[in-house]
Design a protein around this motif. Structure first.
Motif, PDB file in Angstrom:
ATOM      1  N   PRO A  31       0.786  -1.238   0.000  1.00  0.00           N
ATOM      2  CA  PRO A  31       0.000   0.000   0.000  1.00  0.00           C
ATOM      3  C   PRO A  31       0.822   1.294   0.000  1.00  0.00           C
ATOM      4  CG  PRO A  31      -0.753  -1.495   1.735  1.00  0.00           C
ATOM      5  CD  PRO A  31       0.524  -2.055   1.180  1.00  0.00           C
ATOM      6  N   MET A  32       2.067   1.281   0.497  1.00  0.00           N
ATOM      7  CA  MET A  32       2.811   2.531   0.676  1.00  0.00           C
ATOM      8  C   MET A  32       3.969   2.742  -0.298  1.00  0.00           C
ATOM      9  SD  MET A  32       2.938   3.008   4.789  1.00  0.00           S
ATOM     10  CE  MET A  32       1.440   2.892   5.776  1.00  0.00           C
ATOM     11  N   ASP A  33       4.507   1.665  -0.874  1.00  0.00           N
ATOM     12  CA  ASP A  33       5.687   1.794  -1.720  1.00  0.00           C
ATOM     13  C   ASP A  33       5.366   2.551  -3.002  1.00  0.00           C
ATOM     14  OD1 ASP A  33       8.415   1.355  -2.297  1.00  0.00           O
ATOM     15  OD2 ASP A  33       7.952  -0.440  -3.474  1.00  0.00           O
ATOM     16  N   HIS A  34       6.214   3.530  -3.315  1.00  0.00           N
ATOM     17  CA  HIS A  34       6.071   4.375  -4.499  1.00  0.00           C
ATOM     18  C   HIS A  34       4.705   5.070  -4.547  1.00  0.00           C
ATOM     19  CE1 HIS A  34       9.568   1.944  -5.599  1.00  0.00           C
ATOM     20  NE2 HIS A  34       9.956   3.055  -6.182  1.00  0.00           N
ATOM     21  N   ARG A  35       4.278   5.556  -3.404  1.00  0.00           N
ATOM     22  CA  ARG A  35       3.015   6.283  -3.283  1.00  0.00           C
ATOM     23  C   ARG A  35       3.281   7.661  -2.673  1.00  0.00           C
ATOM     24  NH1 ARG A  35       1.464   2.786  -6.216  1.00  0.00           N
ATOM     25  NH2 ARG A  35       0.153   1.043  -5.661  1.00  0.00           N
ATOM     26  N   HIS A  36       2.402   8.585  -2.992  1.00  0.00           N
ATOM     27  CA  HIS A  36       2.374   9.879  -2.303  1.00  0.00           C
ATOM     28  C   HIS A  36       1.407   9.685  -1.143  1.00  0.00           C
ATOM     29  CE1 HIS A  36       1.791  14.042  -1.280  1.00  0.00           C
ATOM     30  NE2 HIS A  36       2.702  14.400  -2.184  1.00  0.00           N
ATOM     31  N   LEU A  37       1.947   9.615   0.059  1.00  0.00           N
ATOM     32  CA  LEU A  37       1.143   9.213   1.211  1.00  0.00           C
ATOM     33  C   LEU A  37      -0.077  10.098   1.417  1.00  0.00           C
ATOM     34  CD1 LEU A  37       3.999   8.304   3.735  1.00  0.00           C
ATOM     35  CD2 LEU A  37       2.708   6.779   2.217  1.00  0.00           C
ATOM     36  N   ASN A  38       0.089  11.415   1.306  1.00  0.00           N
ATOM     37  CA  ASN A  38      -1.041  12.328   1.535  1.00  0.00           C
ATOM     38  C   ASN A  38      -2.183  12.090   0.551  1.00  0.00           C
ATOM     39  OD1 ASN A  38       1.665  13.755   1.972  1.00  0.00           O
ATOM     40  ND2 ASN A  38       0.307  14.987   3.256  1.00  0.00           N
ATOM     41  N   ARG A  39      -1.846  11.728  -0.662  1.00  0.00           N
ATOM     42  CA  ARG A  39      -2.853  11.622  -1.725  1.00  0.00           C
ATOM     43  C   ARG A  39      -3.373  10.211  -1.952  1.00  0.00           C
ATOM     44  NH1 ARG A  39       0.923  15.139  -5.642  1.00  0.00           N
ATOM     45  NH2 ARG A  39       0.660  17.132  -4.577  1.00  0.00           N
ATOM     46  N   GLU A  40      -2.573   9.205  -1.581  1.00  0.00           N
ATOM     47  CA  GLU A  40      -2.921   7.846  -1.975  1.00  0.00           C
ATOM     48  C   GLU A  40      -3.110   6.856  -0.834  1.00  0.00           C
ATOM     49  OE1 GLU A  40      -0.843   6.496  -5.753  1.00  0.00           O
ATOM     50  OE2 GLU A  40       0.558   8.019  -5.001  1.00  0.00           O
ATOM     51  N   VAL A  41      -2.722   7.212   0.386  1.00  0.00           N
ATOM     52  CA  VAL A  41      -2.735   6.230   1.469  1.00  0.00           C
ATOM     53  C   VAL A  41      -3.490   6.778   2.682  1.00  0.00           C
ATOM     54  CG1 VAL A  41      -1.323   4.776   2.975  1.00  0.00           C
ATOM     55  CG2 VAL A  41      -0.480   5.360   0.684  1.00  0.00           C
ATOM     56  N   PRO A  42      -4.742   6.348   2.850  1.00  0.00           N
ATOM     57  CA  PRO A  42      -5.454   6.742   4.069  1.00  0.00           C
ATOM     58  C   PRO A  42      -4.726   6.168   5.286  1.00  0.00           C
ATOM     59  CG  PRO A  42      -6.950   5.770   2.454  1.00  0.00           C
ATOM     60  CD  PRO A  42      -5.545   5.544   1.957  1.00  0.00           C
ATOM     61  N   PRO A  43      -4.676   6.849   6.370  1.00  0.00           N
ATOM     62  CA  PRO A  43      -5.408   8.046   6.777  1.00  0.00           C
ATOM     63  C   PRO A  43      -4.668   9.344   6.515  1.00  0.00           C
ATOM     64  CG  PRO A  43      -4.223   7.256   8.669  1.00  0.00           C
ATOM     65  CD  PRO A  43      -3.876   6.337   7.503  1.00  0.00           C
ATOM     66  N   PHE A  44      -3.608   9.314   5.679  1.00  0.00           N
ATOM     67  CA  PHE A  44      -2.766  10.493   5.535  1.00  0.00           C
ATOM     68  C   PHE A  44      -3.373  11.587   4.677  1.00  0.00           C
ATOM     69  CE2 PHE A  44       0.195   6.956   6.508  1.00  0.00           C
ATOM     70  CZ  PHE A  44       0.418   7.349   7.817  1.00  0.00           C
ATOM     71  N   ASP A  45      -4.591  11.366   4.208  1.00  0.00           N
ATOM     72  CA  ASP A  45      -5.351  12.463   3.609  1.00  0.00           C
ATOM     73  C   ASP A  45      -5.905  13.362   4.712  1.00  0.00           C
ATOM     74  OD1 ASP A  45      -6.978  10.316   4.431  1.00  0.00           O
ATOM     75  OD2 ASP A  45      -8.533  10.775   2.963  1.00  0.00           O
ATOM     76  N   LYS A  46      -5.933  12.849   5.954  1.00  0.00           N
ATOM     77  CA  LYS A  46      -6.463  13.602   7.097  1.00  0.00           C
ATOM     78  C   LYS A  46      -5.453  13.745   8.242  1.00  0.00           C
ATOM     79  CE  LYS A  46     -11.258  12.149   6.349  1.00  0.00           C
ATOM     80  NZ  LYS A  46     -11.072  11.685   5.005  1.00  0.00           N
ATOM     81  N   VAL A  47      -4.408  12.921   8.237  1.00  0.00           N
ATOM     82  CA  VAL A  47      -3.396  12.918   9.300  1.00  0.00           C
ATOM     83  C   VAL A  47      -2.064  13.324   8.675  1.00  0.00           C
ATOM     84  CG1 VAL A  47      -2.138  11.441  10.934  1.00  0.00           C
ATOM     85  CG2 VAL A  47      -4.590  11.094  10.570  1.00  0.00           C
ATOM     86  N   ILE A  48      -1.350  14.234   9.302  1.00  0.00           N
ATOM     87  CA  ILE A  48      -0.056  14.686   8.782  1.00  0.00           C
ATOM     88  C   ILE A  48       0.920  13.498   8.819  1.00  0.00           C
ATOM     89  CG2 ILE A  48       1.861  16.305   9.079  1.00  0.00           C
ATOM     90  CD1 ILE A  48      -0.198  18.108  10.624  1.00  0.00           C
ATOM     91  N   PRO A  49       1.491  13.124   7.663  1.00  0.00           N
ATOM     92  CA  PRO A  49       2.356  11.946   7.622  1.00  0.00           C
ATOM     93  C   PRO A  49       3.782  12.208   8.120  1.00  0.00           C
ATOM     94  CG  PRO A  49       2.109  12.823   5.428  1.00  0.00           C
ATOM     95  CD  PRO A  49       1.228  13.656   6.323  1.00  0.00           C
ATOM     96  N   THR A  50       3.875  12.606   9.376  1.00  0.00           N
ATOM     97  CA  THR A  50       5.186  12.687  10.019  1.00  0.00           C
ATOM     98  C   THR A  50       5.687  11.261  10.235  1.00  0.00           C
ATOM     99  OG1 THR A  50       4.199  12.646  12.223  1.00  0.00           O
ATOM    100  CG2 THR A  50       4.578  14.826  11.240  1.00  0.00           C
ATOM    101  N   PRO A  51       6.968  11.074  10.418  1.00  0.00           N
ATOM    102  CA  PRO A  51       7.443   9.717  10.716  1.00  0.00           C
ATOM    103  C   PRO A  51       6.740   9.119  11.937  1.00  0.00           C
ATOM    104  CG  PRO A  51       9.279  11.130  10.170  1.00  0.00           C
ATOM    105  CD  PRO A  51       8.078  12.022  10.267  1.00  0.00           C
ATOM    106  N   GLU A  52       6.453   9.943  12.938  1.00  0.00           N
ATOM    107  CA  GLU A  52       5.746   9.452  14.123  1.00  0.00           C
ATOM    108  C   GLU A  52       4.374   8.895  13.750  1.00  0.00           C
ATOM    109  OE1 GLU A  52       8.432  12.880  15.523  1.00  0.00           O
ATOM    110  OE2 GLU A  52       7.247  12.408  13.748  1.00  0.00           O
ATOM    111  N   ASN A  53       3.624   9.662  12.948  1.00  0.00           N
ATOM    112  CA  ASN A  53       2.283   9.210  12.558  1.00  0.00           C
ATOM    113  C   ASN A  53       2.331   8.020  11.605  1.00  0.00           C
ATOM    114  OD1 ASN A  53       0.798  10.968  14.158  1.00  0.00           O
ATOM    115  ND2 ASN A  53       0.758  12.565  12.598  1.00  0.00           N
ATOM    116  N   ILE A  54       3.351   7.949  10.760  1.00  0.00           N
ATOM    117  CA  ILE A  54       3.490   6.794   9.872  1.00  0.00           C
ATOM    118  C   ILE A  54       3.760   5.538  10.706  1.00  0.00           C
ATOM    119  CG2 ILE A  54       4.816   5.751   7.995  1.00  0.00           C
ATOM    120  CD1 ILE A  54       5.406   8.666   7.037  1.00  0.00           C
ATOM    121  N   ALA A  55       4.628   5.649  11.709  1.00  0.00           N
ATOM    122  CA  ALA A  55       4.922   4.503  12.578  1.00  0.00           C
ATOM    123  C   ALA A  55       3.672   4.032  13.318  1.00  0.00           C
ATOM    124  CB  ALA A  55       6.031   4.867  13.569  1.00  0.00           C
ATOM    125  N   ILE A  56       2.868   4.965  13.803  1.00  0.00           N
ATOM    126  CA  ILE A  56       1.623   4.603  14.486  1.00  0.00           C
ATOM    127  C   ILE A  56       0.671   3.886  13.526  1.00  0.00           C
ATOM    128  CG2 ILE A  56      -0.482   5.541  15.540  1.00  0.00           C
ATOM    129  CD1 ILE A  56       1.364   7.729  16.807  1.00  0.00           C
TER     130      ILE A  56
END
Length: 139
Positions: free
Chosen positions: A79-104
């Protein structure tokens, strides 16, 4: 039997923008620096997943490493490889994709998958660069 830890490493490449939409561009730039570039920027993330358990008396393994690899591929890399996290991987359309939030989010995706195995998810370590990583051990 002895409780042991095993760690599996995998990698994925993704781009993201770290910016709070409630803040103006100047404030986001002050908070996040280059991470706030509205066009995004990419990283080669390194993910280390640590599991805890007891070696099986028959196999000598805590968990089948092929199964671990398949879970990581299905829940994170695919789901995450070669993706723009904010645009393509929920919940990062609503959550800031900081490394902390990605780890969670990675923990949230993995924890229920390992509940069905003899191993328990112990830690997620996500490295964004060679000199910066975050670790999350659940709530």
């Amino acid at each position: 039997m002895a409780r042991m830890l095993i760690t599996r490493k995998t990698e994925f490449s993704a781009s993201h923008v770290c910016a709070n939409p409630a803040l103006d561009a100047r404030t986001n730039a002050e908070l996040y620096g280059e991470e706030a570039n509205p066009n995004g920027h990419g990283h080669n993330f390194v993910l280390e997943v640590t599991l805890e358990g007891e070696p099986d008396a028959v196999t000598g393994m805590i968990v089948d490493l092929k199964e671990v690899k398949e879970i990581l591929e299905r829940e994170v890399v695919g789901p995450m490889d070669h993706r723009h996290l904010n645009r393509e991987v929920p919940p990062f359309d609503k959550v800031i994709p900081t490394p902390e939030n990605i780890a969670i989010e990675i923990w949230r995706r993995l924890e229920p998958r390992f509940a069905a195995t003899p191993a328990r998810l112990k830690r997620v370590r996500l490295s964004e660069t060679d000199d910066f990583s975050v670790e999350y051990e659940g709530r």
